[in-house]
Design a protein around this motif. Sequence first.
Motif, PDB file in Angstrom:
ATOM      1  N   SER A 115       0.873  -1.183   0.000  1.00 21.20           N
ATOM      2  CA  SER A 115       0.000   0.000   0.000  1.00 21.20           C
ATOM      3  C   SER A 115       0.908   1.231   0.000  1.00 21.20           C
ATOM      4  O   SER A 115       1.193   1.802   1.041  1.00 21.20           O
ATOM      5  CB  SER A 115      -0.928   0.004   1.215  1.00 21.20           C
ATOM      6  OG  SER A 115      -0.195  -0.094   2.419  1.00 21.20           O
ATOM      7  N   GLU A 117       1.872   5.016  -1.821  1.00 15.65           N
ATOM      8  CA  GLU A 117       1.487   6.146  -2.659  1.00 15.65           C
ATOM      9  C   GLU A 117       2.679   6.466  -3.556  1.00 15.65           C
ATOM     10  O   GLU A 117       3.723   6.909  -3.071  1.00 15.65           O
ATOM     11  CB  GLU A 117       1.139   7.346  -1.774  1.00 15.65           C
ATOM     12  CG  GLU A 117       0.271   8.365  -2.442  1.00 15.65           C
ATOM     13  CD  GLU A 117      -1.084   7.795  -2.821  1.00 15.65           C
ATOM     14  OE1 GLU A 117      -1.350   7.742  -4.045  1.00 15.65           O
ATOM     15  OE2 GLU A 117      -1.844   7.400  -1.938  1.00 15.65           O
ATOM     16  N   ASP A 121       5.360   7.988  -1.079  1.00 15.08           N
ATOM     17  CA  ASP A 121       5.881   7.003  -0.127  1.00 15.08           C
ATOM     18  C   ASP A 121       7.196   6.383  -0.579  1.00 15.08           C
ATOM     19  O   ASP A 121       7.534   6.365  -1.768  1.00 15.08           O
ATOM     20  CB  ASP A 121       4.850   5.891   0.091  1.00 15.08           C
ATOM     21  CG  ASP A 121       3.604   6.380   0.803  1.00 15.08           C
ATOM     22  OD1 ASP A 121       3.674   7.443   1.450  1.00 15.08           O
ATOM     23  OD2 ASP A 121       2.557   5.707   0.702  1.00 15.08           O
ATOM     24  N   ARG A 208      -7.216   6.199  -2.238  1.00 16.85           N
ATOM     25  CA  ARG A 208      -5.956   6.445  -2.937  1.00 16.85           C
ATOM     26  C   ARG A 208      -5.107   5.194  -2.814  1.00 16.85           C
ATOM     27  O   ARG A 208      -5.414   4.283  -2.039  1.00 16.85           O
ATOM     28  CB  ARG A 208      -5.234   7.655  -2.362  1.00 16.85           C
ATOM     29  CG  ARG A 208      -4.991   7.589  -0.866  1.00 16.85           C
ATOM     30  CD  ARG A 208      -4.471   8.896  -0.288  1.00 16.85           C
ATOM     31  NE  ARG A 208      -4.278   8.819   1.149  1.00 16.85           N
ATOM     32  CZ  ARG A 208      -3.172   8.365   1.748  1.00 16.85           C
ATOM     33  NH1 ARG A 208      -2.156   7.920   0.988  1.00 16.85           N
ATOM     34  NH2 ARG A 208      -3.065   8.322   3.053  1.00 16.85           N
ATOM     35  N   LEU A 209      -4.014   5.130  -3.574  1.00 17.01           N
ATOM     36  CA  LEU A 209      -3.203   3.925  -3.574  1.00 17.01           C
ATOM     37  C   LEU A 209      -2.573   3.647  -2.218  1.00 17.01           C
ATOM     38  O   LEU A 209      -2.301   2.488  -1.887  1.00 17.01           O
ATOM     39  CB  LEU A 209      -2.110   4.026  -4.644  1.00 17.01           C
ATOM     40  CG  LEU A 209      -2.609   3.926  -6.094  1.00 17.01           C
ATOM     41  CD1 LEU A 209      -1.435   4.045  -7.068  1.00 17.01           C
ATOM     42  CD2 LEU A 209      -3.343   2.617  -6.328  1.00 17.01           C
ATOM     43  N   GLY A 210      -2.340   4.681  -1.411  1.00 12.65           N
ATOM     44  CA  GLY A 210      -1.796   4.468  -0.084  1.00 12.65           C
ATOM     45  C   GLY A 210      -2.722   3.697   0.830  1.00 12.65           C
ATOM     46  O   GLY A 210      -2.285   3.197   1.879  1.00 12.65           O
ATOM     47  N   PHE A 243      -3.543  12.828  -6.087  1.00  7.12           N
ATOM     48  CA  PHE A 243      -2.354  11.993  -5.928  1.00  7.12           C
ATOM     49  C   PHE A 243      -1.838  11.446  -7.256  1.00  7.12           C
ATOM     50  O   PHE A 243      -0.917  10.624  -7.272  1.00  7.12           O
ATOM     51  CB  PHE A 243      -2.665  10.832  -4.981  1.00  7.12           C
ATOM     52  CG  PHE A 243      -3.053  11.293  -3.612  1.00  7.12           C
ATOM     53  CD1 PHE A 243      -2.095  11.495  -2.634  1.00  7.12           C
ATOM     54  CD2 PHE A 243      -4.383  11.569  -3.310  1.00  7.12           C
ATOM     55  CE1 PHE A 243      -2.453  11.940  -1.366  1.00  7.12           C
ATOM     56  CE2 PHE A 243      -4.750  12.015  -2.051  1.00  7.12           C
ATOM     57  CZ  PHE A 243      -3.783  12.203  -1.081  1.00  7.12           C
TER      58      PHE A 243
END
Length: 330
Positions: A115, A117, A121, A208-210, A243
Amino acid sequence: MPTETRPTPAELHAIDLQERVVAGLHAAGHEGTPTALEPMLGGHSGLTYRIALDAQEYVVKAVPPGQRSIGRHDMLRQARIMAALADTDVPVPRICATDATEPGWFAMELVAGESLEPVLDDPAVEPALAAARMRRAAEILPRLHRVPLDRLPVDGDPLSPADELARWSRTMGAVPAELVPGADRLERLLADATPEAVVPVLVHGDYRLGNILSVGAEPAALIDWEIWSPGDPRVELGWFLVFADGANFPGVGRIVEGLPRADELVERYADGGPTPRDLTWFDALGRFKMAAIMGHNLRRHREGRHHDPAQELLPATIARLIETGLDRLC
């Protein structure tokens, strides 16, 4: 004689939680010899742990000591929505045990995956994989918005675009103006052009991808359901688009070459249907929201309430988010 060392309150809490979690999992039919609760990094609304019973691993989310199960700390509310989504095509972890006794907690299956971003990240995601994950996230989001609300444990009124603006205006209003230059003007422009609400849907609140565990490019589980609600689907889409471009985060993010443009993500979300109306406004709202959150975090650091020198990297990003939000509405 050596001085007796007594457990700290945090250690006592962990010992008690360990006993409760193991008993709760066993009562729910999950057998095996337990490992010790292992704290997991990340998350801001509660304590997160990892535990195993023999070979089966679980993630436990618990209310912090001294907190009550309300708002972001309401662990059982998160468990209820994930349990309700278990038989839908929205990928969520399986809920394995819950305990409403304060401090409350729930256990869910540990889902393998990353997980991350891509624009924020570490470690960095390989660009082609980051782009594929972002496209799949845009394609999966409609599944969430198609789940009938009458099948879900809805516990509040739908949030309209005006409600969302008011919510983040309150956060922004608590930030000193010098930390968020131009925010007052962006707020006025948003207020002057607030769209009418559409039929409410399930909104994750931080899609979101995070917050998506991915295996390769495929979403395996949508996690962190702290602020889910019925609301306007365009709020979710506008937030997701923030994002999609590392240029929104100077000083704290990175440019990832080859990420899909916002218009492609919207097209994938629409899946051949009409493009949602007024998306420019929701894009600007997402930037206002992120600037408010970052301004809040920077204020807390500078006031000494949460010492984190990394927050000093935020001013350029806050300014960029507000500037680009203004550009979209002017």
